[in-house]
Write a protein that holds these residues in place. Sequence first.
Motif, mmCIF file in Angstrom:
data_model
loop_
_atom_site.group_PDB
_atom_site.id
_atom_site.type_symbol
_atom_site.label_atom_id
_atom_site.label_comp_id
_atom_site.label_asym_id
_atom_site.label_seq_id
_atom_site.Cartn_x
_atom_site.Cartn_y
_atom_site.Cartn_z
ATOM 1 N N THR A 1 0.840 -1.204 0.000
ATOM 2 C CA THR A 1 0.000 0.000 0.000
ATOM 3 C C THR A 1 0.869 1.246 0.000
ATOM 4 O O THR A 1 0.598 2.211 -0.732
ATOM 5 C CB THR A 1 -0.936 -0.003 1.226
ATOM 6 O OG1 THR A 1 -1.791 -1.146 1.137
ATOM 7 C CG2 THR A 1 -1.771 1.259 1.294
ATOM 8 N N MET A 2 1.920 1.245 0.809
ATOM 9 C CA MET A 2 2.835 2.392 0.849
ATOM 10 C C MET A 2 3.494 2.599 -0.514
ATOM 11 O O MET A 2 3.638 3.731 -0.978
ATOM 12 C CB MET A 2 3.897 2.178 1.928
ATOM 13 C CG MET A 2 3.350 2.226 3.340
ATOM 14 S SD MET A 2 4.572 1.732 4.568
ATOM 15 C CE MET A 2 5.694 3.135 4.499
ATOM 16 N N GLY A 3 3.898 1.508 -1.162
ATOM 17 C CA GLY A 3 4.514 1.612 -2.475
ATOM 18 C C GLY A 3 3.560 2.164 -3.514
ATOM 19 O O GLY A 3 3.922 3.022 -4.322
ATOM 20 N N GLU A 4 2.319 1.674 -3.494
ATOM 21 C CA GLU A 4 1.311 2.163 -4.433
ATOM 22 C C GLU A 4 1.011 3.644 -4.207
ATOM 23 O O GLU A 4 0.712 4.372 -5.143
ATOM 24 C CB GLU A 4 0.031 1.338 -4.296
ATOM 25 C CG GLU A 4 0.179 -0.070 -4.814
ATOM 26 C CD GLU A 4 -0.995 -0.958 -4.450
ATOM 27 O OE1 GLU A 4 -1.958 -0.471 -3.802
ATOM 28 O OE2 GLU A 4 -0.949 -2.150 -4.813
ATOM 29 N N ASP B 1 5.066 6.284 -1.343
ATOM 30 C CA ASP B 1 5.866 6.620 -0.167
ATOM 31 C C ASP B 1 7.369 6.394 -0.359
ATOM 32 O O ASP B 1 8.174 6.985 0.356
ATOM 33 C CB ASP B 1 5.405 5.807 1.046
ATOM 34 C CG ASP B 1 4.039 6.230 1.550
ATOM 35 O OD1 ASP B 1 3.451 7.175 0.982
ATOM 36 O OD2 ASP B 1 3.545 5.612 2.512
ATOM 37 N N PHE B 2 7.754 5.568 -1.314
ATOM 38 C CA PHE B 2 9.161 5.266 -1.514
ATOM 39 C C PHE B 2 9.741 5.917 -2.758
ATOM 40 O O PHE B 2 10.899 5.681 -3.115
ATOM 41 C CB PHE B 2 9.369 3.747 -1.588
ATOM 42 C CG PHE B 2 8.817 3.015 -0.400
ATOM 43 C CD1 PHE B 2 9.368 3.185 0.854
ATOM 44 C CD2 PHE B 2 7.735 2.161 -0.543
ATOM 45 C CE1 PHE B 2 8.858 2.522 1.953
ATOM 46 C CE2 PHE B 2 7.214 1.487 0.552
ATOM 47 C CZ PHE B 2 7.777 1.670 1.806
ATOM 48 N N ASP B 3 8.958 6.728 -3.427
ATOM 49 C CA ASP B 3 9.409 7.347 -4.669
ATOM 50 C C ASP B 3 10.664 8.195 -4.492
ATOM 51 O O ASP B 3 11.468 8.304 -5.412
ATOM 52 C CB ASP B 3 8.300 8.190 -5.294
ATOM 53 C CG ASP B 3 7.183 7.346 -5.875
ATOM 54 O OD1 ASP B 3 7.317 6.101 -5.879
ATOM 55 O OD2 ASP B 3 6.173 7.921 -6.317
ATOM 56 N N ILE B 4 10.854 8.765 -3.321
ATOM 57 C CA ILE B 4 12.047 9.573 -3.072
ATOM 58 C C ILE B 4 13.320 8.748 -3.266
ATOM 59 O O ILE B 4 14.373 9.276 -3.615
ATOM 60 C CB ILE B 4 12.013 10.206 -1.664
ATOM 61 C CG1 ILE B 4 13.094 11.263 -1.538
ATOM 62 C CG2 ILE B 4 12.141 9.150 -0.581
ATOM 63 C CD1 ILE B 4 12.984 12.105 -0.284
#
Length: 69
Positions: A46-49, A52-55
């Motif tokens: 869910t965080m990836g979608e 949240d990790f795009d940075i």
Amino acid sequence: MEDRDDALSDAASTLGTTTEQDTVNAALFEVAKRRRRLIALEELATMGERGDFDILLDKGSYRSTWPRA
């Protein structure tokens, strides 16, 4: 379908237990751990979608700027 004794024997072999009670307790513990891992993986997905990790895609934004020795 396997009968109960075959399933218990397979579980004991896999878990390294010797008594029925230890096997059942270990199996319950493993099921609970598996469920917690599944929940954690679902939360990470869910965080990836959500992005949240795009940075982390831009190495310059998270790498240290400390001087190299």
